[in-house]
Motif scaffolding. Structure first.
Motif, PDB file in Angstrom:
ATOM      1  N   PHE A 101     -10.069   5.191 -10.153  1.00 27.43           N
ATOM      2  CA  PHE A 101      -9.717   6.125  -9.084  1.00 27.43           C
ATOM      3  C   PHE A 101      -8.216   6.131  -8.801  1.00 27.43           C
ATOM      4  O   PHE A 101      -7.729   7.002  -8.071  1.00 27.43           O
ATOM      5  CB  PHE A 101     -10.485   5.769  -7.802  1.00 27.43           C
ATOM      6  N   THR A 102      -7.457   5.174  -9.360  1.00 28.00           N
ATOM      7  CA  THR A 102      -6.017   5.128  -9.101  1.00 28.00           C
ATOM      8  C   THR A 102      -5.255   6.189  -9.884  1.00 28.00           C
ATOM      9  O   THR A 102      -4.106   6.500  -9.545  1.00 28.00           O
ATOM     10  CB  THR A 102      -5.449   3.740  -9.454  1.00 28.00           C
ATOM     11  N   LEU A 141       0.831  -1.203   0.000  1.00 28.37           N
ATOM     12  CA  LEU A 141       0.000   0.000   0.000  1.00 28.37           C
ATOM     13  C   LEU A 141       0.869   1.258   0.000  1.00 28.37           C
ATOM     14  O   LEU A 141       0.594   2.223  -0.721  1.00 28.37           O
ATOM     15  CB  LEU A 141      -0.921   0.005   1.220  1.00 28.37           C
ATOM     16  N   ILE A 142       1.930   1.253   0.794  1.00 31.99           N
ATOM     17  CA  ILE A 142       2.831   2.404   0.846  1.00 31.99           C
ATOM     18  C   ILE A 142       3.525   2.603  -0.490  1.00 31.99           C
ATOM     19  O   ILE A 142       3.595   3.725  -1.024  1.00 31.99           O
ATOM     20  CB  ILE A 142       3.865   2.219   1.977  1.00 31.99           C
ATOM     21  N   ILE A 143       4.038   1.510  -1.081  1.00 36.35           N
ATOM     22  CA  ILE A 143       4.745   1.613  -2.362  1.00 36.35           C
ATOM     23  C   ILE A 143       3.802   2.090  -3.460  1.00 36.35           C
ATOM     24  O   ILE A 143       4.132   2.985  -4.250  1.00 36.35           O
ATOM     25  CB  ILE A 143       5.365   0.251  -2.742  1.00 36.35           C
ATOM     26  N   GLY A 144       2.613   1.505  -3.525  1.00 38.73           N
ATOM     27  CA  GLY A 144       1.667   1.873  -4.567  1.00 38.73           C
ATOM     28  C   GLY A 144       1.234   3.332  -4.500  1.00 38.73           C
ATOM     29  O   GLY A 144       0.922   3.940  -5.518  1.00 38.73           O
ATOM     30  N   HIS A 145       1.213   3.907  -3.293  1.00 38.19           N
ATOM     31  CA  HIS A 145       0.776   5.294  -3.120  1.00 38.19           C
ATOM     32  C   HIS A 145       1.950   6.247  -2.905  1.00 38.19           C
ATOM     33  O   HIS A 145       1.742   7.396  -2.487  1.00 38.19           O
ATOM     34  CB  HIS A 145      -0.196   5.406  -1.938  1.00 38.19           C
ATOM     35  N   SER A 146       3.187   5.795  -3.181  1.00 41.61           N
ATOM     36  CA  SER A 146       4.357   6.642  -2.920  1.00 41.61           C
ATOM     37  C   SER A 146       4.315   7.939  -3.728  1.00 41.61           C
ATOM     38  O   SER A 146       4.653   9.016  -3.207  1.00 41.61           O
ATOM     39  CB  SER A 146       5.646   5.868  -3.217  1.00 41.61           C
ATOM     40  N   LYS A 192      -0.239   0.591  -8.985  1.00 39.74           N
ATOM     41  CA  LYS A 192      -1.043   0.691  -7.770  1.00 39.74           C
ATOM     42  C   LYS A 192      -2.178  -0.340  -7.787  1.00 39.74           C
ATOM     43  O   LYS A 192      -2.429  -1.033  -6.780  1.00 39.74           O
ATOM     44  CB  LYS A 192      -1.614   2.104  -7.663  1.00 39.74           C
ATOM     45  N   SER A 193      -2.838  -0.466  -8.930  1.00 43.36           N
ATOM     46  CA  SER A 193      -3.946  -1.417  -9.046  1.00 43.36           C
ATOM     47  C   SER A 193      -3.458  -2.855  -8.877  1.00 43.36           C
ATOM     48  O   SER A 193      -4.124  -3.678  -8.242  1.00 43.36           O
ATOM     49  CB  SER A 193      -4.625  -1.263 -10.405  1.00 43.36           C
ATOM     50  N   ALA A 194      -2.286  -3.151  -9.450  1.00 40.41           N
ATOM     51  CA  ALA A 194      -1.731  -4.497  -9.331  1.00 40.41           C
ATOM     52  C   ALA A 194      -1.450  -4.837  -7.877  1.00 40.41           C
ATOM     53  O   ALA A 194      -1.666  -5.982  -7.434  1.00 40.41           O
ATOM     54  CB  ALA A 194      -0.449  -4.593 -10.163  1.00 40.41           C
ATOM     55  N   PHE A 195      -1.009  -3.861  -7.091  1.00 40.93           N
ATOM     56  CA  PHE A 195      -0.743  -4.116  -5.686  1.00 40.93           C
ATOM     57  C   PHE A 195      -2.036  -4.318  -4.891  1.00 40.93           C
ATOM     58  O   PHE A 195      -2.035  -5.041  -3.879  1.00 40.93           O
ATOM     59  CB  PHE A 195       0.093  -2.990  -5.086  1.00 40.93           C
TER      60      PHE A 195
END
Length: 498
Positions: A201-202, A109-114, A215-218
């Motif tokens: 929404f990503t 979650l952190i990586i995808g939203h970095s 982000k979606s893949a995560f």
């Protein structure tokens, strides 16, 4: 004195009766490997290109991956040591597996939203230092979590199979099979370029289409991780370790040391080295050479496809992104070969011997790296780089090389773990600590590659071929040592104590 004290504890401890675990149950226990590897597949196919899109130069992209081996150097031996002695009512391994799975979900979650977090903190422009900082923080958590989960998983398999070396190999082959399943799903997810349409929404001001796909893949990774962790933990059915049993585990059976040695696990770990017979040292040496070969490939596989086959660069046109997606598709085929090889693993090892199969796989790996170097040379001299998409023949050759590498990768994910488990078990080490010993032979080469491969490649023009050349030589040397130095069968007797 220490030895009589240990013997008195040993005498009071009740003998452990190991129940023969059905193969169906072992299959469910190993399913968590699919969840772990789904995330690894996304890391290996998308994160090296992603960090370059955030503004990190190619020469230093490998340094970002340094956190993995550094955390593995400490975390996996520590977790293995602690899990050998854990007296939780839920069992020795399951509390660590559950904690690691939760940390994996948090980290992705952190990586995808970095990029989004970096934007909120003030990032603007092509270079985004705040997003890079958030990404590195999440990446450290992810690698700590992966090491926290995989070590106890491997040790749990050894616990459940006891001293049956054949079933240990079968259990590790099942683990490798689920790694292949996770790889197939993960690389397929990474190769799909329209996840942003499924999760619209990503896409945000800070996160473009490529970032939104990541982000979606995560998000999908979290769902898969939760399902497989539940199946594995539910099927394990561990018995709690009683306090009295702690005195009979790990290296005090070998070295005669009292339980005070538990306070310094690294000293205990390194102190066991002097009791290793030659076959154990051979396994560790081959593992180290093996990972000098594998780590450059795992770092730069899709980057190699984007740069040296498609002639692109991050943030410059679409060729690089097309190459990365093609590389992810090729890695999906790699995972198909990995899965097929995992199914055949026990028959191959029974017929030819695990050491011989491991050696041949290393030589095959070296030949594949040589083929990558030849393909890069041909692509460079055909004359299309920077002007057009690559000819179909070059793309097909690159995809075939990636696919064939799934065969030695399956053996790397299975054989050394079974070998080290069966050969350290007579020495009296706990299985968690034995996985930590093998992990040292994996992470130390990864540290060397992480620090050296980027500058080494830059020294020869900035491509990935120099690191692959070194990896091919290391793999070939490891193959010869495995064939000549690992006995076909039989576990060694423990070394006599002074």
């Amino acid at each position: 004195m220490a030895i009589p004290q240990a013997e008195s504890h040993r005498a009071r401890a009740k003998p452990t009766v190991v129940r023969r675990v059905p193969l169906r149950q072992l299959l469910r226990v190993t399913s968590i490997a699919g969840g772990i590897q789904f995330g690894w597949a996304l890391q290996l196919s998308l994160l090296t290109p992603y960090v370059q899109e955030l503004g990190i130069p190619h020469a230093w992209a490998s340094v970002i991956w340094l956190c993995g081996p550094l955390s593995g150097l400490v975390v996996q031996p520590l977790v293995g040591h602690m899990s050998d002695r854990c007296t939780s009512r839920f069992g020795r391994r399951r509390p660590f597996i559950l904690s690691g799975a939760c940390l994996i979900c948090l980290a992705v979650l952190i990586i995808g939203h970095s990029a989004d977090i970096g934007w909120l903190l003030g990032d603007r422009g092509n270079t985004r230092p705040r997003a890079i900082g958030v990404f590195v923080f999440g990446f450290w958590i992810l690698d700590v979590a992966n090491n926290m989960t995989q070590g106890p998983c491997r040790a749990l398999l050894a616990d459940l199979t006891g001293k049956d070396h054949r079933r240990t190999r079968v259990a590790n082959a099942h683990f490798s099979l689920f790694m292949a399943v996770g790889n197939i799903l993960g690389f397929t997810t990474g190769a799909f370029s329209s996840w942003f349409k499924v999760f619209p929404f990503t896409v945000t001001s800070a996160c473009n289409i490529d970032c939104a796909n990541l982000k979606s893949a995560f998000y999908l990774d979290i769902v898969f991780m939760v399902i497989t962790a539940y199946l594995s933990i539910k099927a394990a059915q561990e018995s709690p370790l009683h306090l009295s049993d702690r005195f009979t585990s790990t290296t005090e059976d070998v070295s005669g040391q009292s339980s005070h040695a538990q306070e310094a696990f690294l000293w205990e770990l390194f102190g066991t080295f002097r009791y290793f017979p030659w076959p154990v040292w051979t396994i560790l040496l081959v593992t180290a050479l093996n990972w000098i070969g594998w780590f450059p490939f795992l770092l730069f596989d899709t980057d190699w496809m984007g740069r040296e086959i498609y002639g692109g660069k991050p943030n410059e046109g679409q060729n690089y992104n097309i190459g990365v997606r093609t590389g992810a598709f090729a890695l999906m085929l790699n995972s198909v070969f990995l899965g097929i090889t995992s199914v055949l693993m026990e028959k191959l090892c029974s017929k030819w011997g695990a050491g011989f199969i491991w050696g041949i796989s290393n030589i095959l790996m070296a030949l594949c790296f040589l083929a990558m170097l030849i393909t890069s040379y041909v692509a460079k001299h055909v004359g299309y780089l920077g002007l057009d998409l690559p000819p179909h023949g070059i793309v097909i050759a690159a995809i075939v090389i990636f696919a064939v590498l799934g065969v030695p990768l399956a053996i790397t994910y299975s054989v050394p773990y079974a070998l080290i488990s069966s050969r350290i078990e007579p020495l009296g080490l706990g299985q968690g600590l034995s996985m930590g010993v093998l992990n040292l032979a994996i992470v130390i080469p990864q540290v060397i590659v992480s620090l050296g491969s980027g500058p080494w490649d830059q020294l020869f023009g900035g491509g990935n071929s120099p690191a692959f050349a070194v990896g091919g030589l290391a793999a070939f040397a490891g193959g010869l040592i495995a064939i000549l130095g690992i006995p076909r069968s039989g576990a060694p007797k423990p070394r006599a104590l002074p």
